[in-house]
Design an enzyme around this catalytic site. Structure first.
Site, short mmCIF file in Angstrom:
data_model
loop_
_atom_site.label_atom_id
_atom_site.label_comp_id
_atom_site.label_asym_id
_atom_site.label_seq_id
_atom_site.Cartn_x
_atom_site.Cartn_y
_atom_site.Cartn_z
N GLU A 43 -33.89 -4.27 1.00
CA GLU A 43 -32.53 -3.75 0.77
C GLU A 43 -32.60 -2.24 0.65
O GLU A 43 -33.33 -1.69 -0.19
CB GLU A 43 -31.89 -4.33 -0.50
CG GLU A 43 -30.44 -3.86 -0.64
CD GLU A 43 -29.76 -4.31 -1.94
OE1 GLU A 43 -30.43 -4.80 -2.85
OE2 GLU A 43 -28.53 -4.14 -2.02
N GLU A 68 -34.28 2.85 -3.18
CA GLU A 68 -33.16 3.61 -3.75
C GLU A 68 -33.61 5.07 -3.85
O GLU A 68 -34.68 5.35 -4.39
CB GLU A 68 -32.77 3.04 -5.11
CG GLU A 68 -31.74 3.81 -5.89
CD GLU A 68 -30.48 4.12 -5.12
OE1 GLU A 68 -29.82 3.21 -4.61
OE2 GLU A 68 -30.15 5.33 -4.99
N ASP A 116 -23.01 4.21 1.64
CA ASP A 116 -22.08 5.35 1.61
C ASP A 116 -21.46 5.51 3.01
O ASP A 116 -22.17 5.55 4.00
CB ASP A 116 -22.82 6.63 1.21
CG ASP A 116 -23.42 6.51 -0.19
OD1 ASP A 116 -22.79 5.88 -1.05
OD2 ASP A 116 -24.54 7.01 -0.40
N LYS A 120 -16.78 11.78 7.45
CA LYS A 120 -16.61 12.96 8.32
C LYS A 120 -17.56 12.88 9.52
O LYS A 120 -18.73 12.53 9.37
CB LYS A 120 -16.90 14.24 7.53
CG LYS A 120 -15.84 14.51 6.47
CD LYS A 120 -16.07 15.82 5.77
CE LYS A 120 -14.96 16.02 4.75
NZ LYS A 120 -15.39 16.72 3.56
N ASP A 152 -16.65 -2.49 1.99
CA ASP A 152 -15.18 -2.58 1.88
C ASP A 152 -14.54 -1.49 2.73
O ASP A 152 -13.32 -1.34 2.70
CB ASP A 152 -14.72 -2.44 0.42
CG ASP A 152 -14.85 -1.02 -0.07
OD1 ASP A 152 -15.85 -0.37 0.30
OD2 ASP A 152 -13.95 -0.54 -0.79
N THR A 189 -22.87 -7.70 -5.18
CA THR A 189 -23.50 -6.48 -5.67
C THR A 189 -22.58 -5.86 -6.74
O THR A 189 -21.45 -6.32 -6.94
CB THR A 189 -23.69 -5.46 -4.53
OG1 THR A 189 -22.42 -4.86 -4.24
CG2 THR A 189 -24.24 -6.11 -3.27
N TYR A 191 -21.11 -2.91 -6.63
CA TYR A 191 -19.94 -2.33 -5.96
C TYR A 191 -18.98 -3.42 -5.49
O TYR A 191 -17.77 -3.26 -5.55
CB TYR A 191 -20.38 -1.44 -4.78
CG TYR A 191 -20.58 -0.02 -5.20
CD1 TYR A 191 -21.65 0.34 -6.01
CD2 TYR A 191 -19.69 0.98 -4.82
CE1 TYR A 191 -21.83 1.65 -6.42
CE2 TYR A 191 -19.87 2.30 -5.22
CZ TYR A 191 -20.95 2.63 -6.02
OH TYR A 191 -21.12 3.92 -6.44
N GLU A 192 -19.55 -4.51 -5.03
CA GLU A 192 -18.71 -5.62 -4.56
C GLU A 192 -17.83 -6.15 -5.70
O GLU A 192 -16.61 -6.35 -5.51
CB GLU A 192 -19.63 -6.73 -4.03
CG GLU A 192 -18.93 -7.83 -3.28
CD GLU A 192 -19.93 -8.73 -2.56
OE1 GLU A 192 -21.15 -8.50 -2.66
OE2 GLU A 192 -19.49 -9.67 -1.90
C1 SAM Z 1 -22.38 2.99 -2.81
S1 SAM Z 1 -23.89 2.68 -3.53
C2 SAM Z 1 -24.08 0.91 -3.34
C3 SAM Z 1 -25.12 0.34 -4.26
C4 SAM Z 1 -25.39 -1.16 -4.11
N1 SAM Z 1 -25.91 -1.48 -2.80
C5 SAM Z 1 -24.13 -1.98 -4.36
O1 SAM Z 1 -23.58 -2.54 -3.41
O2 SAM Z 1 -23.71 -2.07 -5.52
C6 SAM Z 1 -25.01 3.30 -2.31
C7 SAM Z 1 -26.43 3.49 -2.85
O3 SAM Z 1 -27.27 3.80 -1.76
C8 SAM Z 1 -28.16 4.84 -2.13
N2 SAM Z 1 -28.54 5.52 -0.89
C9 SAM Z 1 -27.70 6.19 -0.05
N3 SAM Z 1 -28.37 6.71 0.99
C10 SAM Z 1 -29.67 6.34 0.82
C11 SAM Z 1 -30.86 6.60 1.54
N4 SAM Z 1 -30.84 7.35 2.66
N5 SAM Z 1 -32.02 6.08 1.09
C12 SAM Z 1 -32.04 5.33 -0.05
N6 SAM Z 1 -30.95 5.07 -0.80
C13 SAM Z 1 -29.77 5.58 -0.37
C14 SAM Z 1 -27.35 5.70 -3.07
O4 SAM Z 1 -28.17 6.50 -3.92
C15 SAM Z 1 -26.56 4.65 -3.84
O5 SAM Z 1 -27.25 4.21 -5.00
#
Ligand code: SAM
Length: 211
Positions: A43, A68, A116, A120, A152, A189, A191-192
């Protein structure tokens, strides 16, 4: 993910039995880390770890690796996961931008949960389903490439469908409303959970590229 800076995050990460501190040393030999030849599910962007923890508890015959990049977020996950004794879970503090430096034909399935969206245009390359990331993922899979994503964000979802198909993936499963999908075992998750409470629609996609 906005979290407060955890001051002793380096200490938490270095002292955890779950973290792998020198991941590039295991490139091409991650099965040796687990001491078995079970499939390895990865993941990327695991956040606070609910999804990967619950999966690892439910499926002892699958090995799980969570990546992460944010050390504070990872240390929150470690604090929760540390109380369990799981031989099939490892965590890495790492930016997936360099994912092909730590894996080489090691992975069976990749999860991208609520990545994320980077809406943009000038940030397109940062999206975890952009062409440049998909090219890197090509190198990490053992044989068939299987990716499951949930989001989402309609824009990221539509972008990802096109990006996967352009890169040779076939759509195996798709839902425009995962929360109401029948006959589907879904582990939510963080966020979900948050987005479901806000009545946001959850999109789901499973894609496969065979060798
Ligand atoms: C919006 S959060 C979602 C977290 C989790 N997957 C959830 O659904 O609850 C996105 C996570 O991805 C991590 N992340 C974003 N880009 C990443 C990258 N290039 N490598 C590792 N982690 C990354 C961010 O630090 C953040 O904790």
């Amino acid at each position: 993910m906005r979290v407060r800076n955890v001051k002793n995050k380096e200490e938490i990460i270095s002292n955890s039995k779950y973290t792998v501190l020198n991941p590039s040393e295991y490139k091409g030999k991650w099965n040796s880390v687990f001491g078995n030849n079970n499939p390895i599910y990865l993941e990327v962007g695991m956040g606070k770890g609910t999804f990967i923890l619950e999966n690892a508890k439910l499926n002892p015959n699958i090995n799980y690796i969570g990546i992460e990049k944010n050390g504070s977020v990872l240390s929150y996950a470690i604090k929760r996961i540390e109380e369990y004794k799981l031989d099939n879970l490892k965590l890495i503090c790492f930016d997936a931008n360099k994912i092909d430096e730590i894996f080489d034909k090691d992975i069976d399935l990749l999860y991208l949960n609520f990545s994320d969206p980077w809406p943009k245009n000038r940030h397109e390359k940062r999206r975890l389903t952009s062409n440049s990331f998909l090219e890197k993922y090509d190198k990490i899979f053992k044989s068939n490439k299987v990716i499951e994503m949930k989001t989402d964000n309609q824009g990221l979802f539509e972008y990802s469908v096109i990006s996967f198909v352009d890169n040779g993936y076939k759509i195996e499963d798709i839902s425009l409303d995962l929360t109401n999908k029948e006959d589907f075992i879904n582990i939510r998750t963080e966020y979900e959970e948050k987005y479901i409470l806000k009545n946001n629609r959850i999109y789901y996609l499973k894609v496969i590229k065979t060798c």
